[in-house]
Design a protein around this motif. Structure first.
Motif, PDB file in Angstrom:
ATOM      1  N   HIS A 176       0.840  -1.202   0.000  1.00 53.96           N
ATOM      2  CA  HIS A 176       0.000   0.000   0.000  1.00 53.96           C
ATOM      3  C   HIS A 176       0.878   1.256   0.000  1.00 53.96           C
ATOM      4  CE1 HIS A 176      -3.702   2.193   1.682  1.00 53.96           C
ATOM      5  NE2 HIS A 176      -2.742   3.092   1.696  1.00 53.96           N
ATOM      6  N   GLU A 177       1.863   1.290   0.880  1.00 57.42           N
ATOM      7  CA  GLU A 177       2.699   2.497   0.969  1.00 57.42           C
ATOM      8  C   GLU A 177       3.545   2.670  -0.290  1.00 57.42           C
ATOM      9  OE1 GLU A 177       1.777   4.557   3.048  1.00 57.42           O
ATOM     10  OE2 GLU A 177       0.593   3.131   4.219  1.00 57.42           O
ATOM     11  N   HIS A 236       1.661   4.274  -3.073  1.00 58.10           N
ATOM     12  CA  HIS A 236       1.476   5.732  -3.002  1.00 58.10           C
ATOM     13  C   HIS A 236       2.554   6.485  -3.776  1.00 58.10           C
ATOM     14  CE1 HIS A 236      -1.981   6.475  -0.604  1.00 58.10           C
ATOM     15  NE2 HIS A 236      -1.558   5.801   0.449  1.00 58.10           N
ATOM     16  N   HIS A 265      -6.709   7.938  -1.907  1.00 58.26           N
ATOM     17  CA  HIS A 265      -7.181   6.558  -2.037  1.00 58.26           C
ATOM     18  C   HIS A 265      -8.454   6.554  -2.865  1.00 58.26           C
ATOM     19  CE1 HIS A 265      -5.098   6.375   1.964  1.00 58.26           C
ATOM     20  NE2 HIS A 265      -4.461   5.458   1.287  1.00 58.26           N
TER      21      HIS A 265
HETATM   22 ZN   LIG Z   1      -2.644   5.156   2.014  1.00 61.75          ZN
END
Ligand SMILES: [Zn+2]
Length: 281
Positions: free
Chosen positions: A143-144, A147, A170
């Motif tokens: 997830h990170e 980004h 998101h």
């Molecule tokens: Zn996030």
């Protein structure tokens, strides 16, 4: 070598393990393959497992300087401008590790992240029943990374249905796409030794390794964050009082000398030092 330091050597360096895992993830995940991890630094922040809050955060250091601005105060009854701050811009600090300028920092909140699990999490719906709880941590790691913006404009923008950019980072499919990437990564049969530390919770890691350590910044619990820099104030209405800005208290440039190793426990952290261990990371 003193015995105490031998104990420290045995401790698990959590941020280092995450950085190694990230290298493998980026290598095996086409959608993340543009990421140059030499420009990404992983560090630890403190957060208790029994408190609410983030597990991890992606911090972008490439955002441009802001437009000049100022704060102002109005008289409550007349609405008239009474005071304002000096003009200022906000800027990202620089983090320079050896020859490399770091573009992204990814922080993991310890020990909370080590105790993250799919159970009772909204991510649970994205994974088939029976998926081990620790997969939530692998999901957070991807997830990170997700980004990180392939267009290098900061944090990945989220396209609205009409093609314009949404200010939210998101989008509706972000979580699903991360879960897909997690499944695809595991399907490539990665070496378990790279991710097995995620299978253990904080208590287990601490007893198994004698402690959990992580890279932090010298100004812990702070870390490189946007700061305000005052600009020469243009002449203005003498009736309006100008409040000077506080001088920045945190560095504008960080190097490897600003990296420390700290041990994290359930409720506190302490810095570890070793004679001659200047380059702690
Ligand atoms: Zn996030």
């Amino acid at each position: 070598m003193p015995c105490a330091w031998l104990g420290v050597c045995r401790m698990i360096n959590y941020t280092e393990r995450i950085a190694l895992l990230m290298e493998d993830v980026v290598r095996r995940t086409p959608r993340l393959s543009f990421i140059d991890l030499r420009e990404v630094l992983v560090f630890g922040r403190f957060g208790r497992s029994d408190a609410d809050g983030a597990f991890a955060t992606c911090h972008c250091l490439t955002l441009p300087e802001s437009e000049p601005g100022y704060y102002f105060w109005r008289d409550r009854s007349t609405g008239e401008l009474t005071r304002r701050s000096e003009w200022f811009v906000t800027k990202s600090p620089q983090v320079q590790i050896g020859p490399r300028r770091i573009k992204y920092l990814i922080s993991f909140v310890l020990p909370r992240f080590c105790d993250q699990t799919l159970e009772r999490s909204r991510k649970a719906d994205l994974y088939p029943a029976g998926t081990p709880g620790w997969i939530a941590k692998l999901d957070t790691v991807l997830h990170e990374l997700y980004h990180i913006d392939p267009d290098e404009t900061g944090i990945r923008r989220v396209a609205r249905a009409d093609g314009t950019n949404s200010p939210r980072s998101h989008g509706p499919h972000f979580y699903e796409e991360v879960a897909e990437m997690v499944a695809a990564y595991l399907a490539t049969c990665p070496d378990r030794s790279l991710y097995e530390f995620l299978e253990e919770d904080f208590g287990t890691l601490t007893s198994r390794f004698g402690g959990v350590v992580a890279t932090t910044f010298r100004n812990f619990p702070s870390f490189p964050q946007r700061y305000m820099q005052a600009l020469a104030t243009p002449p203005s209405d003498p009736d309006i009082k100008i409040e000077p800005l506080k001088a920045p208290t945190q560095p504008m440039l960080y190097t490897e000398d600003d990296l420390h190793i700290r041990q994290f426990t359930e409720c506190t952290t302490r810095r570890l030092t070793r004679k001659g261990a200047h380059r702690a990371a």
